[in-house]
Design a protein around this motif. Structure first.
Motif, short mmCIF file in Angstrom:
data_model
loop_
_atom_site.label_atom_id
_atom_site.label_comp_id
_atom_site.label_asym_id
_atom_site.label_seq_id
_atom_site.Cartn_x
_atom_site.Cartn_y
_atom_site.Cartn_z
N VAL A 56 16.16 2.04 -6.54
CA VAL A 56 16.22 2.52 -5.16
C VAL A 56 15.02 3.43 -4.92
CG1 VAL A 56 17.57 3.81 -3.47
CG2 VAL A 56 18.73 2.35 -5.14
N PHE A 57 14.29 3.18 -3.85
CA PHE A 57 13.11 3.97 -3.52
C PHE A 57 13.52 5.35 -3.00
CE2 PHE A 57 11.26 -0.37 -2.16
CZ PHE A 57 10.95 -0.69 -3.47
N SER A 58 12.61 6.31 -3.10
CA SER A 58 12.88 7.65 -2.58
C SER A 58 12.91 7.65 -1.05
CB SER A 58 11.84 8.65 -3.09
OG SER A 58 10.54 8.24 -2.74
N LYS A 59 12.18 6.68 -0.43
CA LYS A 59 12.26 6.50 1.02
C LYS A 59 12.06 5.02 1.32
CE LYS A 59 7.43 7.45 1.99
NZ LYS A 59 6.47 8.15 2.81
N GLU A 60 12.62 4.56 2.43
CA GLU A 60 12.50 3.15 2.82
C GLU A 60 11.06 2.82 3.17
OE1 GLU A 60 15.22 2.96 6.11
OE2 GLU A 60 16.92 2.54 4.80
N VAL A 61 10.67 1.57 2.90
CA VAL A 61 9.33 1.10 3.24
C VAL A 61 9.44 -0.24 3.96
CG1 VAL A 61 8.16 2.30 1.36
CG2 VAL A 61 9.01 -0.01 0.99
N SER A 62 8.52 -0.46 4.88
CA SER A 62 8.46 -1.71 5.61
C SER A 62 7.40 -2.59 4.96
CB SER A 62 8.11 -1.42 7.07
OG SER A 62 8.04 -2.61 7.81
N ALA A 63 7.72 -3.88 4.74
CA ALA A 63 6.76 -4.77 4.09
C ALA A 63 7.14 -6.22 4.32
CB ALA A 63 6.69 -4.50 2.60
N ARG A 64 6.13 -7.08 4.24
CA ARG A 64 6.35 -8.53 4.24
C ARG A 64 6.13 -9.10 2.84
NH1 ARG A 64 4.59 -13.55 8.06
NH2 ARG A 64 4.96 -15.12 6.46
N TYR A 65 5.27 -8.45 2.07
CA TYR A 65 4.93 -8.93 0.72
C TYR A 65 5.31 -7.89 -0.32
CZ TYR A 65 2.01 -12.20 3.33
OH TYR A 65 1.56 -13.16 4.19
N PHE B 210 5.59 -1.33 -8.77
CA PHE B 210 6.08 -2.12 -7.65
C PHE B 210 5.28 -1.73 -6.43
CE2 PHE B 210 8.82 -3.42 -4.18
CZ PHE B 210 9.32 -4.64 -4.63
N LEU B 211 4.69 -2.73 -5.75
CA LEU B 211 3.83 -2.50 -4.60
C LEU B 211 4.30 -3.32 -3.41
CD1 LEU B 211 1.91 -2.98 -7.39
CD2 LEU B 211 0.31 -1.88 -5.88
N VAL B 212 3.91 -2.89 -2.22
CA VAL B 212 4.25 -3.60 -0.99
C VAL B 212 3.00 -3.77 -0.14
CG1 VAL B 212 6.66 -2.81 -0.96
CG2 VAL B 212 4.90 -1.48 0.24
N ASP C 76 1.70 -5.41 4.04
CA ASP C 76 1.98 -6.06 5.31
C ASP C 76 1.28 -7.41 5.42
OD1 ASP C 76 3.42 -3.82 6.00
OD2 ASP C 76 1.87 -2.99 7.31
N ASP C 77 0.12 -7.53 4.72
CA ASP C 77 -0.71 -8.72 4.86
C ASP C 77 -0.97 -9.50 3.57
OD1 ASP C 77 -2.45 -7.05 3.52
OD2 ASP C 77 -3.88 -6.87 5.17
N GLY C 78 -0.48 -9.01 2.43
CA GLY C 78 -0.70 -9.69 1.16
C GLY C 78 -2.08 -9.42 0.56
N LYS C 79 -2.83 -8.49 1.18
CA LYS C 79 -4.18 -8.18 0.70
C LYS C 79 -4.32 -6.70 0.34
CE LYS C 79 -6.20 -11.94 3.24
NZ LYS C 79 -6.04 -12.39 4.57
N LYS C 80 -3.87 -5.84 1.22
CA LYS C 80 -3.93 -4.39 0.99
C LYS C 80 -2.56 -3.93 0.50
CE LYS C 80 -4.83 0.02 3.14
NZ LYS C 80 -4.89 0.76 4.39
N TRP C 81 -2.52 -3.38 -0.72
CA TRP C 81 -1.26 -3.03 -1.37
C TRP C 81 -1.05 -1.52 -1.42
CZ3 TRP C 81 2.08 -6.87 -2.36
CH2 TRP C 81 1.57 -8.16 -2.38
N THR C 82 0.20 -1.11 -1.26
CA THR C 82 0.61 0.28 -1.37
C THR C 82 1.62 0.39 -2.50
OG1 THR C 82 0.31 0.61 1.01
CG2 THR C 82 1.67 2.23 -0.17
N SER C 83 1.36 1.30 -3.42
CA SER C 83 2.27 1.50 -4.55
C SER C 83 3.51 2.26 -4.11
CB SER C 83 1.54 2.27 -5.65
OG SER C 83 2.38 2.43 -6.75
N GLU D 286 3.55 -12.03 -6.97
CA GLU D 286 3.49 -11.64 -5.57
C GLU D 286 4.39 -12.58 -4.77
OE1 GLU D 286 -0.57 -11.66 -4.21
OE2 GLU D 286 -1.19 -10.25 -5.77
N VAL D 287 5.16 -12.01 -3.86
CA VAL D 287 6.14 -12.77 -3.08
C VAL D 287 5.96 -12.48 -1.60
CG1 VAL D 287 8.60 -13.21 -2.70
CG2 VAL D 287 7.79 -12.63 -5.00
N ASP D 288 5.92 -13.53 -0.80
CA ASP D 288 5.95 -13.43 0.66
C ASP D 288 7.41 -13.49 1.07
OD1 ASP D 288 5.87 -13.74 3.43
OD2 ASP D 288 4.40 -15.37 3.39
#
Length: 138
Positions: free
Chosen positions: A104-113, A73-75, A77-84, A42-44
């Motif tokens: 390359v993802f099928s659509k862009e995603v916003s993430a911090r982690y 590969f998951l993303v 916003d807070d390092g706790k709740k993950w979205t695949s 996991e990376v911040d």
């Protein structure tokens, strides 16, 4: 910065996977006791980023040991709740050609982690090795 990993060998810490040095590597413990697959890191990223994909580089020392084949590969916003973002991904032909991989993802995603999970390697070993993990923003 690394926020968590499944396991690491004392000589090959997870921080090596994000140090921009392809000659260093993260390697999980291969000696006993060791943790079996799946392995994760996991990376911040330090800030919210718009991600178009990610990259994985296997170790470059000539050994294929620990090279990832199947992954998630998951993303977050807070390092706790993950979205695949990628489920059951496969790096094709890594056994014969263990080189830098760009996903390359099928659509862009916003993430911090980000979280990369290895489910199996090309040699079906209990451990993982990784030269670098990165994100694609352009």
């Amino acid at each position: 910065s690394i926020t968590a990993c499944s396991d690491q060998h004392p000589s090959y810490p997870a921080a090596n996977a994000i140090d921009d040095n392809p000659s260093s590597m993260w390697h999980s413990q291969w000696e006993r006791p060791r943790t079996k697959q799946p392995h994760f890191i996991e990376v911040d990223l330090g800030e919210m980023l718009l991600l178009k994909g990610f990259s994985y580089s296997p170790r470059i020392d000539g050994s294929k040991s620990g090279t990832v084949e199947r992954y998630d590969f998951l993303v977050s916003d807070d390092g706790k709740k993950w979205t695949s973002v990628v489920r059951n991904g496969v790096f094709d032909n890594m056994l014969n050609n263990p080189v830098y991989q760009k996903v390359v993802f099928s659509k862009e995603v916003s993430a911090r982690y980000i979280k990369f999970v290895s489910h199996s390697g090309i040699l079906n070993e209990d451990w993982i090795s990784m030269g670098e993990i990165g994100v694609i923003t352009r």
